[in-house]
Scaffold this active site. Structure first.
Site, PDB file in Angstrom:
ATOM      1  N   HIS A 228      21.259  -6.988 -10.609  1.00 43.19           N
ATOM      2  CA  HIS A 228      20.527  -5.781 -10.171  1.00 43.19           C
ATOM      3  C   HIS A 228      21.332  -4.917  -9.199  1.00 43.19           C
ATOM      4  O   HIS A 228      20.905  -4.722  -8.059  1.00 43.19           O
ATOM      5  CB  HIS A 228      19.225  -6.177  -9.446  1.00 43.19           C
ATOM      6  CG  HIS A 228      18.296  -7.050 -10.238  1.00 43.19           C
ATOM      7  ND1 HIS A 228      17.286  -7.779  -9.650  1.00 43.19           N
ATOM      8  CD2 HIS A 228      18.199  -7.296 -11.567  1.00 43.19           C
ATOM      9  CE1 HIS A 228      16.609  -8.446 -10.578  1.00 43.19           C
ATOM     10  NE2 HIS A 228      17.150  -8.180 -11.757  1.00 43.19           N
TER      11      HIS A 228
ATOM     12  N   ASN B 290      12.389  -7.343  -9.485  1.00 40.84           N
ATOM     13  CA  ASN B 290      13.257  -6.869 -10.566  1.00 40.84           C
ATOM     14  C   ASN B 290      13.077  -5.350 -10.691  1.00 40.84           C
ATOM     15  O   ASN B 290      11.956  -4.857 -10.623  1.00 40.84           O
ATOM     16  CB  ASN B 290      12.877  -7.547 -11.875  1.00 40.84           C
ATOM     17  CG  ASN B 290      12.726  -9.051 -11.698  1.00 40.84           C
ATOM     18  OD1 ASN B 290      11.909  -9.497 -10.908  1.00 40.84           O
ATOM     19  ND2 ASN B 290      13.511  -9.809 -12.395  1.00 40.84           N
TER      20      ASN B 290
ATOM     21  N   GLU C  86      12.130 -15.725  -9.247  1.00 43.08           N
ATOM     22  CA  GLU C  86      11.759 -15.911 -10.642  1.00 43.08           C
ATOM     23  C   GLU C  86      11.891 -17.396 -10.975  1.00 43.08           C
ATOM     24  O   GLU C  86      12.873 -18.026 -10.592  1.00 43.08           O
ATOM     25  CB  GLU C  86      12.743 -15.062 -11.459  1.00 43.08           C
ATOM     26  CG  GLU C  86      12.794 -15.315 -12.923  1.00 43.08           C
ATOM     27  CD  GLU C  86      13.922 -14.486 -13.588  1.00 43.08           C
ATOM     28  OE1 GLU C  86      14.448 -13.527 -12.975  1.00 43.08           O
ATOM     29  OE2 GLU C  86      14.277 -14.819 -14.726  1.00 43.08           O
TER      30      GLU C  86
HETATM   31  P1  FAD Z   1      21.561   0.930 -17.433  1.00 41.50           P
HETATM   32  O1  FAD Z   1      20.360   0.326 -18.069  1.00 41.50           O
HETATM   33  O2  FAD Z   1      22.614   0.023 -16.925  1.00 41.50           O
HETATM   34  O3  FAD Z   1      22.202   1.939 -18.494  1.00 41.50           O
HETATM   35  C1  FAD Z   1      23.405   2.609 -18.297  1.00 41.50           C
HETATM   36  C2  FAD Z   1      24.050   2.911 -19.643  1.00 41.50           C
HETATM   37  O4  FAD Z   1      25.155   3.817 -19.432  1.00 41.50           O
HETATM   38  C3  FAD Z   1      24.622   1.688 -20.344  1.00 41.50           C
HETATM   39  O5  FAD Z   1      24.144   1.623 -21.659  1.00 41.50           O
HETATM   40  C4  FAD Z   1      26.137   1.923 -20.306  1.00 41.50           C
HETATM   41  O6  FAD Z   1      26.830   1.410 -21.432  1.00 41.50           O
HETATM   42  C5  FAD Z   1      26.237   3.435 -20.257  1.00 41.50           C
HETATM   43  N1  FAD Z   1      27.476   3.934 -19.633  1.00 41.50           N
HETATM   44  C6  FAD Z   1      28.041   3.523 -18.476  1.00 41.50           C
HETATM   45  N2  FAD Z   1      29.165   4.218 -18.215  1.00 41.50           N
HETATM   46  C7  FAD Z   1      29.332   5.089 -19.240  1.00 41.50           C
HETATM   47  C8  FAD Z   1      30.327   6.061 -19.557  1.00 41.50           C
HETATM   48  N3  FAD Z   1      31.381   6.285 -18.741  1.00 41.50           N
HETATM   49  N4  FAD Z   1      30.208   6.771 -20.709  1.00 41.50           N
HETATM   50  C9  FAD Z   1      29.142   6.553 -21.548  1.00 41.50           C
HETATM   51  N5  FAD Z   1      28.175   5.645 -21.295  1.00 41.50           N
HETATM   52  C10 FAD Z   1      28.264   4.919 -20.156  1.00 41.50           C
HETATM   53  N6  FAD Z   1      15.596  -5.832 -14.518  1.00 41.50           N
HETATM   54  C11 FAD Z   1      14.252  -6.008 -14.521  1.00 41.50           C
HETATM   55  O7  FAD Z   1      13.517  -5.181 -13.986  1.00 41.50           O
HETATM   56  N7  FAD Z   1      13.703  -7.113 -15.119  1.00 41.50           N
HETATM   57  C12 FAD Z   1      14.464  -8.093 -15.705  1.00 41.50           C
HETATM   58  O8  FAD Z   1      13.936  -9.076 -16.243  1.00 41.50           O
HETATM   59  C13 FAD Z   1      15.897  -7.934 -15.680  1.00 41.50           C
HETATM   60  N8  FAD Z   1      16.707  -8.885 -16.210  1.00 41.50           N
HETATM   61  C14 FAD Z   1      18.059  -8.642 -16.278  1.00 41.50           C
HETATM   62  C15 FAD Z   1      18.884  -9.564 -16.932  1.00 41.50           C
HETATM   63  C16 FAD Z   1      20.239  -9.291 -17.101  1.00 41.50           C
HETATM   64  C17 FAD Z   1      21.109 -10.294 -17.802  1.00 41.50           C
HETATM   65  C18 FAD Z   1      20.785  -8.070 -16.618  1.00 41.50           C
HETATM   66  C19 FAD Z   1      22.232  -7.741 -16.804  1.00 41.50           C
HETATM   67  C20 FAD Z   1      19.975  -7.159 -15.955  1.00 41.50           C
HETATM   68  C21 FAD Z   1      18.616  -7.433 -15.775  1.00 41.50           C
HETATM   69  N9  FAD Z   1      17.775  -6.517 -15.147  1.00 41.50           N
HETATM   70  C22 FAD Z   1      16.419  -6.738 -15.097  1.00 41.50           C
HETATM   71  C23 FAD Z   1      18.300  -5.280 -14.543  1.00 41.50           C
HETATM   72  C24 FAD Z   1      18.042  -4.017 -15.372  1.00 41.50           C
HETATM   73  O9  FAD Z   1      18.387  -4.225 -16.721  1.00 41.50           O
HETATM   74  C25 FAD Z   1      18.843  -2.844 -14.772  1.00 41.50           C
HETATM   75  O10 FAD Z   1      18.437  -2.683 -13.436  1.00 41.50           O
HETATM   76  C26 FAD Z   1      18.619  -1.544 -15.532  1.00 41.50           C
HETATM   77  O11 FAD Z   1      19.018  -1.662 -16.876  1.00 41.50           O
HETATM   78  C27 FAD Z   1      19.375  -0.394 -14.882  1.00 41.50           C
HETATM   79  O12 FAD Z   1      18.960   0.811 -15.485  1.00 41.50           O
HETATM   80  P2  FAD Z   1      19.825   2.140 -15.371  1.00 41.50           P
HETATM   81  O13 FAD Z   1      19.039   3.241 -15.993  1.00 41.50           O
HETATM   82  O14 FAD Z   1      20.264   2.302 -13.964  1.00 41.50           O
HETATM   83  O15 FAD Z   1      21.171   1.878 -16.215  1.00 41.50           O
END
Ligand code: FAD
Length: 491
Positions: free
Chosen positions: A430, A468, A347
């Site tokens: 990630h 990503n 990126e």
């Molecule tokens: P998440 O989106 O992590 O959601 C999990 C949720 O579960 C969270 O809200 C958390 O609070 C909740 N949770 C966890 N444990 C518990 C519990 N015990 N009880 C209740 N709730 C709980 N990806 C891209 O594709 N493009 C990008 O540009 C990009 N930029 C990024 C920039 C940053 C700064 C970060 C941190 C990540 C970035 N990512 C990007 C990565 C992407 O955001 C993640 O891969 C994605 O959000 C993961 O999705 P998920 O469904 O696995 O879980």
């Protein structure tokens, strides 16, 4: 403590959780979603910018936790960005209704079909590229920046310089789609609407412009009337009951992290969508404290998606360098996957600091040839991550190759300003894997050794996807939930 009984519970409101909620609610199922973070939209509390970190900038910390420049003190608040520190790697995650979509850069990248096939040899890649990726592209409101705007906007000088330099060094660049609404951004630029991407908002949340999950999947799911989201509800641990239902111990907190009440929920069907690290923590911690059954594959095949940060400084800012004005939303990338010796994507990242720091920032995404493993440490009652500099040797070689080639063609030095020795091997946005599809689960995300438990989040992807990851996480969740519903798992 009273027990609340409900048929289906989803833990977590990120990509996997939001997709599952919408598809279940659409077929008439009542769903309760438990999210430890805040419902920012409902609270009315604005997100902070990077120049003025405030309430949203960190999850219950006394100081900011950005990748660099943490000079700001904070009053602990249930902020939108969290960081987990391990010995050799720091992992950033989103907290709040919308999960990672609140804090991420919005880059909506579909992996190369050949790499997808390599990572998921058992999936029908054709079907993914004709059905699921186009579907999530539409649901997530993915769009592309206008080339004319990109050419003229001073806030994209960093992209223009980054691309020019890449071409001079012989690299191929690509335009990167995003969920940030570029029509809105053009209006921001003309001062017709409040600024967000052009006002240093992103990793602590965007007040405008970004189509995060609360504006897409979760909004649609709520509109069915079948979804109830309980924010500031953290699931502490899970128990498996004799009748194969689940009991959840849940703690409700206020925004300072103080306990409001402890609650017990009971459900027939449980979907874990707490994000890679959250889901692994729930499974392994519940195993340690409640003898919760976990399959031997849980924790295996973990990876950082090849995340490796690096940067370059110019001794003399090149043609104005990257500029003091920078949009927070990345739109450019370098695609070097065809190079057999140094395959990577990077990126061309913004570094909005409100001044010209004559630095170019890159987040490389590499292959993960050596996977890590997540286990549970009884002493600390927390996750242990088996991940050392050995896991990132090849990533470092690629970053070194890249920076040297760029510097040779364009001048500049490796950035010591941002990272020790110029390499950020410990920056991970990630985290992926640990509950791999088809290994720890069946072919549709149902956990092995369980009859009513499903995992639908980033932990299904075996540590790497080459770009990503949220497009892939969303597409896999769509595929899994569609098939689970078809198989009458939630009947
Ligand atoms: P998440 O989106 O992590 O959601 C999990 C949720 O579960 C969270 O809200 C958390 O609070 C909740 N949770 C966890 N444990 C518990 C519990 N015990 N009880 C209740 N709730 C709980 N990806 C891209 O594709 N493009 C990008 O540009 C990009 N930029 C990024 C920039 C940053 C700064 C970060 C941190 C990540 C970035 N990512 C990007 C990565 C992407 O955001 C993640 O891969 C994605 O959000 C993961 O999705 P998920 O469904 O696995 O879980």
């Amino acid at each position: 403590i009273t027990t609340r009984e409900t048929p289906i519970i989803i833990i977590g409101s990120g990509y996997g959780g939001a997709v599952s909620a919408l598809r279940l609610c659409e077929v008439g199922k009542k769903v309760v979603m438990l999210e430890m973070g805040l419902n920012w939209e409902k609270s009315g509390i604005p997100f902070s910018s990077m120049l003025k970190p405030g309430k949203s900038s960190a999850w219950l910390k006394k100081k900011t936790i950005a990748p660099f420049m943490n000079i700001f003190s904070l009053t602990p608040f249930t902020g939108a960005l969290d960081r987990m520190n391990f010995e050799h790697i720091n992992i950033w995650v989103g907290r709040g209704v919308g999960g990672g979509s609140l804090v991420n850069g919005g880059m909506a990248v579909t992996p190369k079909q050949s790499y997808f096939k390599e990572v998921f040899p058992d999936l029908d890649a054709e079907k993914f590229y004709t059905t699921y990726f186009p579907l999530v592209h539409q649901e997530l409101k993915v769009n592309v920046i206008g080339e004319q705007f990109l050419k003229e906007c001073p806030y994209y000088q960093f992209t223009r310089v980054g691309e020019e330099e890449a071409h001079k060094a012989g690299f191929k660049t690509i335009r990167v789609p995003n969920v940030y609404d570029f029509q809105y951004m053009e209006k921001e630029y003309r001062n017709e609407v409040p600024r967000s991407a052009l006002n240093m908002e992103v990793i602590y949340g965007n007040n405008h412009g970004k189509n995060s999950l609360d504006k897409t999947y979760l909004k649609k799911a709520l509109e069915t009337g079948n979804l109830e989201i309980l924010d500031l509800h953290r699931v502490e641990d899970i128990q498996l009951n004799h009748d194969k239902t689940y009991t959840l111990n849940v703690r409700e907190t206020d925004t300072s992290g103080a306990v409001i009440s402890d609650k017990v929920f009971q459900c027939k069907k449980l979907i874990l969508a707490a994000g890679t690290m959250g889901t692994l923590k729930l499974l392994l911690h519940s195993n340690a404290v409640n003898q919760f059954p976990v399959h031997e594959q849980i924790g295996k095949n973990w990876g950082n998606n090849g995340n490796f940060m690096t940067g370059r400084n110019w001794v003399k800012p090149l043609s104005g360098g990257t500029g003091s004005k920078q949009s927070t939303i990345p739109v450019g990338g370098i695609d070097n996957w065809d190079d057999a010796e140094h395959p990577f994507f990077t990126e061309i990242a913004p570094l909005p600091m409100g001044m010209d720091v004559a630095t170019a920032l890159y987040l490389l995404i590499n292959r993960v040839d050596k996977k890590g493993e997540v286990s549970y440490h009884v002493g600390t009652q927390d996750l242990h991550l088996d991940w050392t500099p050995e896991n990132t040797v090849k990533m470092k070689q690629n970053a070194d190759y890249f920076v040297k080639k760029m510097n040779k063609a364009n001048g500049g030095t490796r950035s010591h300003f941002l990272f020790h020795n110029g390499f950020g091997a410990d920056v991970c946005y990630h985290p992926l894997g640990g509950c791999v599809l088809g290994k720890a689960t069946n072919e549709f995300g149902k956990l092995r050794d369980h009859e009513n438990l499903y995992v639908l989040d980033g932990s299904l992807i075996p540590g790497t996807i080459g770009v990503n990851p949220f497009m892939t996480i969303t597409a896999i969740a769509e595929y899994c939930i569609e098939n689970l519903i078809r198989q009458n798992e939630f009947a």
